[in-house]
Design a protein around this motif. Sequence first.
Motif: not given
Length: 75
Positions: A41-59
């Motif tokens: 989901g959208e919230k999970l995507c944002v959390a993953i991007e933030r907590l991976s320091s941008g290594i894994v992006t929403r894209k």
Amino acid sequence: MDTLKVFVLALSMTERQAFAERCGTTYAFLRNVMYGQRKPGEKLCVAIERLSSGIVTRKHLRPMDWQDIWPELGG
């Protein structure tokens, strides 16, 4: 999901579970996302991007529709 898979599998099992928890999900669900069985989901995507320091992006996580959800990210 290869970027997510590489990122997560580089962590120890304890770190994987803690990462998933910080993202607001379970490791079981995150694993389903990694292997394409579930769409994040959208919230999970944002959390993953933030907590991976941008290594894994929403894209990376939503390659087919990220531009519809987050048009501010541009091309």
